[in-house]
Write an enzyme that holds these catalytic residues in place. Structure first.
Site, PDB file in Angstrom:
ATOM      1  N   ASP A 177      -6.007  -7.330   4.389  1.00  0.00           N
ATOM      2  CA  ASP A 177      -7.158  -6.777   3.663  1.00  0.00           C
ATOM      3  C   ASP A 177      -8.009  -7.918   3.129  1.00  0.00           C
ATOM      4  OD1 ASP A 177      -8.751  -4.815   2.307  1.00  0.00           O
ATOM      5  OD2 ASP A 177      -7.682  -5.306   0.462  1.00  0.00           O
TER       6      ASP A 177
ATOM      7  N   LYS B  96       3.831 -15.422   3.299  1.00  0.00           N
ATOM      8  CA  LYS B  96       4.062 -16.217   2.089  1.00  0.00           C
ATOM      9  C   LYS B  96       5.569 -16.440   2.002  1.00  0.00           C
ATOM     10  CE  LYS B  96       2.599 -18.144  -1.773  1.00  0.00           C
ATOM     11  NZ  LYS B  96       1.776 -19.370  -1.782  1.00  0.00           N
TER      12      LYS B  96
ATOM     13  N   ASP C 237     -11.862  -9.639   4.685  1.00  0.00           N
ATOM     14  CA  ASP C 237     -13.095  -9.802   3.906  1.00  0.00           C
ATOM     15  C   ASP C 237     -13.560 -11.262   3.937  1.00  0.00           C
ATOM     16  OD1 ASP C 237     -12.950  -7.083   3.104  1.00  0.00           O
ATOM     17  OD2 ASP C 237     -13.810  -7.575   1.147  1.00  0.00           O
TER      18      ASP C 237
ATOM     19  N   ASP D 263      -2.171 -18.633   1.578  1.00  0.00           N
ATOM     20  CA  ASP D 263      -3.126 -19.422   0.781  1.00  0.00           C
ATOM     21  C   ASP D 263      -3.746 -20.527   1.627  1.00  0.00           C
ATOM     22  OD1 ASP D 263      -0.560 -20.523   0.834  1.00  0.00           O
ATOM     23  OD2 ASP D 263      -0.576 -21.230  -1.238  1.00  0.00           O
TER      24      ASP D 263
ATOM     25  N   TYR E 274       0.815  -1.209   0.000  1.00  0.00           N
ATOM     26  CA  TYR E 274       0.000   0.000   0.000  1.00  0.00           C
ATOM     27  C   TYR E 274       0.855   1.268   0.000  1.00  0.00           C
ATOM     28  CZ  TYR E 274      -4.482  -2.310   0.945  1.00  0.00           C
ATOM     29  OH  TYR E 274      -5.627  -3.043   0.860  1.00  0.00           O
TER      30      TYR E 274
HETATM   31  C1  IPM Z   1     -10.192  -1.765   3.914  1.00  0.00           C
HETATM   32  C2  IPM Z   1     -10.471  -1.190   2.552  1.00  0.00           C
HETATM   33  C3  IPM Z   1      -9.357  -0.212   2.188  1.00  0.00           C
HETATM   34  C4  IPM Z   1      -8.052  -0.990   2.206  1.00  0.00           C
HETATM   35  C5  IPM Z   1      -9.538   0.506   0.838  1.00  0.00           C
HETATM   36  C6  IPM Z   1     -10.839   1.268   0.780  1.00  0.00           C
HETATM   37  C7  IPM Z   1      -8.383   1.414   0.529  1.00  0.00           C
HETATM   38  O1  IPM Z   1     -10.611  -2.216   1.621  1.00  0.00           O
HETATM   39  O2  IPM Z   1     -10.034  -0.979   4.879  1.00  0.00           O
HETATM   40  O3  IPM Z   1     -10.125  -2.988   4.032  1.00  0.00           O
HETATM   41  O4  IPM Z   1      -7.723  -1.685   1.233  1.00  0.00           O
HETATM   42  O5  IPM Z   1      -7.342  -0.919   3.216  1.00  0.00           O
HETATM   43 MG    MG Z   2     -10.640  -4.162   2.472  1.00  0.00          MG
END
Ligand code: IPM
Ligand code: MG
Length: 381
Positions: A244, A188, A248, A220, A139
């Protein structure tokens, strides 16, 4: 003062419910809170020309904590990366130095029916914690796009210095110690040299936490096992990009990303609290967004930045009780019930807070922007 940055898409509608829940919990516990709302993300681009205006950043620095919604949307997608709404979020993380991102993946056993996993896997509910490094890695590394001999190319550099790994590892170890004593460090290391350093540094920090059982896992394999055998995990420590993605995945485990809150902590100064989900522009303004992630983020704010465990407990209890009888649209599918709107869900949470039983100690809160040492004490409660 709490700086409120609603941002874009569904950000404003879910943040509104988070502020209402926090206000109700403050009222219930006899606490005074002040909020200051500020432009951020795409909204700020439209109003001021940039996603993180100086006045917004200055207010955040003055604040005890930052409560944030979400940023981004198709309206700003064509902009260059340096001026996109997302750049405002990364800039805020960088400026406030919030390197440790705590993403609890929680679902009480009584709500396990909203998970898409089979009963034998989800029946006991979930209680994992992803600790994501937040101010390094891909990032924030060098980025470049080029054209050479008519061929386009691009690169994002992933780099970590040992102290960046060590400081977030210490937080993960402290958290693991305060929970089940198990920590999985995810990397990884079979391919990436940054991961080899990651593994070495985490291994060295482990010597200071002999009571924590550490294992290392490839990312993975971790993604696979989080679905196949979620109970084998407690605290997961990982770098920015892997965190990240895995967080999710955690949203998928509990049934919706809309349920997940997060806290981003630094060594001093205000922490940032926001739902893990994004701005979901496709459903914005229709009253169908799930406000749970935002409301639970407000509970984390009360606990970690205000030192008000009583307020945090009230809010969390109220959310779970509301889910007994109300389901936002993302969780309602297929069970024949009418989904509850964002505002109606927020109303029910406020009602449950005001009618709720106060548990635990009250009013310990000296609102604190006293940084990590104090936060570490609170985390170890
Ligand atoms: C998160 C989001 C952010 C990230 C985006 C919106 C930049 O996906 O906080 O998980 O990737 O950190
Ligand atoms: Mg995210």
């Amino acid at each position: 003062m709490i700086a409120v940055l609603p941002g874009d898409g569904i950000g404003p509608e879910v943040t509104r419910e988070a502020v209402r829940a926090l206000t109700a919990a403050a009222e219930k516990t006899g606490t005074a809170l002040k909020f200051e709302e500020l432009p951020f993300g795409g909204q700020a681009i439209d109003e001021t020309g940039g996603p993180l205006p100086d006045a917004t950043l200055a207010a955040c620095r003055r604040a005890h904590a930052v409560l944030l919604g979400a940023v981004g949307g198709p309206r700003w997608d064509a902009l260059a990366p340096e001026v996109r709404p997302e750049r405002g979020l990364l800039g805020l993380r960088e400026e406030l130095g919030t390197f440790a991102n705590l993403r609890p993946v929680r679902l009480p056993a009584s709500k396990s029916f909203v998970s898409p996993l089979r009963e034998d896997l989800a029946g006991g509910g979930f209680d994992l914690l992803v600790v994501r490094e937040l101010t390094g890695g891909l990032y924030f590394g060098d980025k470049r796009r080029w054209q050479e001999d008519g061929v386009e190319g691009a690169m994002d550099v992933m780099s970590y210095a040992a102290p960046e790994i060590e400081r977030v590892a210490r937080i993960a170890f402290a958290l693991a110690r305060s929970r089940s004593g198990r920590l999985t460090s995810v990397d990884k290391a079979n391919v990436l040299v940054t991961s080899r350093l990651w593994r070495d540094v985490v291994g060295a920090v482990a010597r200071d936490y002999p009571d924590v059982r550490l294992d290392h896992m490839y990312v993975d394999n971790c993604a696979h096992l989080m679905v196949r055998d979620p109970r084998r995990f407690d605290v997961i420590l990982t770098e920015n990009t892997f965190g990240d993605i895995l967080s999710d995945l955690g949203g998928g485990l509990v049934g919706s990303l809309g349920l997940l809150p997060s806290a981003s902590l630094g060594e001093g100064g205000p922490a940032i609290y926001n739902p893990v989900h994004g701005s979901a522009p496709d459903i914005a303004g229709r009253g169908v967004a799930n406000p749970v992630g935002a409301i639970l983020s407000a509970a984390m704010l009360a606990r970690l930045s205000l030192g008000h465990e009583d307020m945090a407990g009230l809010i969390e209890e109220a959310v779970w009780r509301t889910l007994d009888h109300a389901r936002p649209a993302d969780l309602a599918s297929g069970d024949g019930r009418r989904p509850t709107s964002t505002g109606a869900f927020g109303d029910a949470v406020v009602e449950a807070i005001l009618g709720g039983e106060q548990q635990g100690e009250t009013g310990r809160g000296r609102p604190g922007r006293d940084g990590w040492p104090a936060i570490e004490r609170r985390l170890q409660m």
